[in-house]
Design a protein around this motif. Structure first.
Motif, PDB file in Angstrom:
ATOM      1  N   GLU A  75       0.832  -1.209   0.000  1.00 38.41           N
ATOM      2  CA  GLU A  75       0.000   0.000   0.000  1.00 38.41           C
ATOM      3  C   GLU A  75       0.859   1.249   0.000  1.00 38.41           C
ATOM      4  OE1 GLU A  75      -2.743  -0.020   3.227  1.00 38.41           O
ATOM      5  OE2 GLU A  75      -3.606  -1.942   2.639  1.00 38.41           O
ATOM      6  N   GLN A  76       1.936   1.225   0.764  1.00 35.36           N
ATOM      7  CA  GLN A  76       2.834   2.386   0.819  1.00 35.36           C
ATOM      8  C   GLN A  76       3.479   2.620  -0.548  1.00 35.36           C
ATOM      9  OE1 GLN A  76       5.994   2.000   3.649  1.00 35.36           O
ATOM     10  NE2 GLN A  76       6.356   4.192   3.731  1.00 35.36           N
ATOM     11  N   ARG A  77       3.933   1.549  -1.195  1.00 31.07           N
ATOM     12  CA  ARG A  77       4.530   1.702  -2.528  1.00 31.07           C
ATOM     13  C   ARG A  77       3.510   2.247  -3.522  1.00 31.07           C
ATOM     14  NH1 ARG A  77       6.917  -3.228  -1.074  1.00 31.07           N
ATOM     15  NH2 ARG A  77       5.347  -4.395  -2.233  1.00 31.07           N
ATOM     16  N   GLU A  78       2.257   1.758  -3.444  1.00 30.68           N
ATOM     17  CA  GLU A  78       1.216   2.255  -4.344  1.00 30.68           C
ATOM     18  C   GLU A  78       0.921   3.729  -4.090  1.00 30.68           C
ATOM     19  OE1 GLU A  78      -2.010  -0.432  -3.635  1.00 30.68           O
ATOM     20  OE2 GLU A  78      -1.078  -2.058  -4.782  1.00 30.68           O
ATOM     21  N   ALA A  79       0.905   4.142  -2.820  1.00 33.26           N
ATOM     22  CA  ALA A  79       0.659   5.547  -2.486  1.00 33.26           C
ATOM     23  C   ALA A  79       1.794   6.420  -3.009  1.00 33.26           C
ATOM     24  CB  ALA A  79       0.509   5.714  -0.978  1.00 33.26           C
ATOM     25  N   ALA A  81       3.696   5.731  -5.597  1.00 34.09           N
ATOM     26  CA  ALA A  81       3.560   5.753  -7.056  1.00 34.09           C
ATOM     27  C   ALA A  81       2.460   6.737  -7.477  1.00 34.09           C
ATOM     28  CB  ALA A  81       3.253   4.356  -7.588  1.00 34.09           C
ATOM     29  N   ARG A  82       1.332   6.733  -6.732  1.00 30.88           N
ATOM     30  CA  ARG A  82       0.256   7.690  -7.055  1.00 30.88           C
ATOM     31  C   ARG A  82       0.730   9.124  -6.854  1.00 30.88           C
ATOM     32  NH1 ARG A  82      -2.833   3.920  -4.220  1.00 30.88           N
ATOM     33  NH2 ARG A  82      -2.806   5.244  -2.372  1.00 30.88           N
ATOM     34  N   SER A  83       1.487   9.352  -5.790  1.00 31.85           N
ATOM     35  CA  SER A  83       2.001  10.687  -5.509  1.00 31.85           C
ATOM     36  C   SER A  83       2.950  11.150  -6.607  1.00 31.85           C
ATOM     37  CB  SER A  83       2.714  10.682  -4.159  1.00 31.85           C
ATOM     38  OG  SER A  83       3.361  11.902  -3.930  1.00 31.85           O
ATOM     39  N   ALA A  85       3.008  10.080  -9.701  1.00 32.94           N
ATOM     40  CA  ALA A  85       2.218  10.298 -10.916  1.00 32.94           C
ATOM     41  C   ALA A  85       1.480  11.638 -10.851  1.00 32.94           C
ATOM     42  CB  ALA A  85       1.222   9.152 -11.107  1.00 32.94           C
ATOM     43  N   ALA A  86       0.945  11.981  -9.680  1.00 35.27           N
ATOM     44  CA  ALA A  86       0.243  13.259  -9.538  1.00 35.27           C
ATOM     45  C   ALA A  86       1.218  14.418  -9.703  1.00 35.27           C
ATOM     46  CB  ALA A  86      -0.438  13.332  -8.177  1.00 35.27           C
ATOM     47  N   ARG A  87       2.412  14.304  -9.121  1.00 34.33           N
ATOM     48  CA  ARG A  87       3.417  15.365  -9.274  1.00 34.33           C
ATOM     49  C   ARG A  87       3.824  15.524 -10.721  1.00 34.33           C
ATOM     50  NH1 ARG A  87       7.285  13.357  -5.745  1.00 34.33           N
ATOM     51  NH2 ARG A  87       5.953  12.987  -3.982  1.00 34.33           N
TER      52      ARG A  87
END
Length: 113
Positions: A75-79, A81-83, A85-87
Motif C-alpha cells: 500500500e505504501q509503494r502504491e501511495a 507511485a500515485r504521488s 504520478a500526480a506530481r
C-alpha cells in the motif's frame, strides 16, 4: 582451532547424544514397566502434542504478521507511485487562452516597447 580438535569435539558431541538417547530409551522402558508408566508416557505425549500445536500456531501468527507487513508495504509503494504520478501530471503547464492578459504580456514580439 585445528582440524583434529574439531573432529574430536564433533565425535565427543555425537557420543554424548548417543548416551542421552540410550538413557532416554532406558527411562521410557522403565516407565512402561511400572504401573503408572503408561500414564506418564501419555502425559509426555500430550505435552509434545501441545508443544507441536503451539509451534504451529506461532508459525501461523508469524505468517499472518508477515502478510500484514507485506500488504502495508505494498500500500505504501502504491501511495508513493500515485504521488509521483500526480506530481508528474502537475509538472506540465496547461495551455492558456489567447485572451489571457498575462499571456499577452509574456508573448509579445519585442521587449523593447
Amino acid at each position: 582451532m585445528s582440524r583434529s580438535r574439531i573432529e574430536e569435539g564433533a565425535y565427543d558431541f555425537l557420543r554424548r547424544v548417543q548416551i542421552l538417547d540410550y538413557e532416554y530409551d532406558e527411562m521410557r522402558n522403565s516407565l512402561a514397566v511400572h504401573n503408572n508408566g503408561h500414564e506418564i508416557l501419555a502425559e509426555i505425549q500430550a505435552v509434545r502434542e501441545r508443544e507441536a500445536a503451539e509451534a504451529e500456531e506461532r508459525a501461523r501468527l508469524e505468517a499472518e504478521e508477515r502478510e500484514r507487513q507485506e500488504a502495508a508495504a505494498r500500500e505504501q509503494r502504491e501511495a508513493i507511485a500515485r504521488s509521483i504520478a500526480a506530481r508528474r501530471a502537475n509538472d506540465r503547464a496547461a495551455p492558456l487562452d489567447d485572451d489571457d492578459p498575462e499571456a499577452e504580456y509574456y508573448q509579445r514580439k519585442s521587449w523593447l516597447v
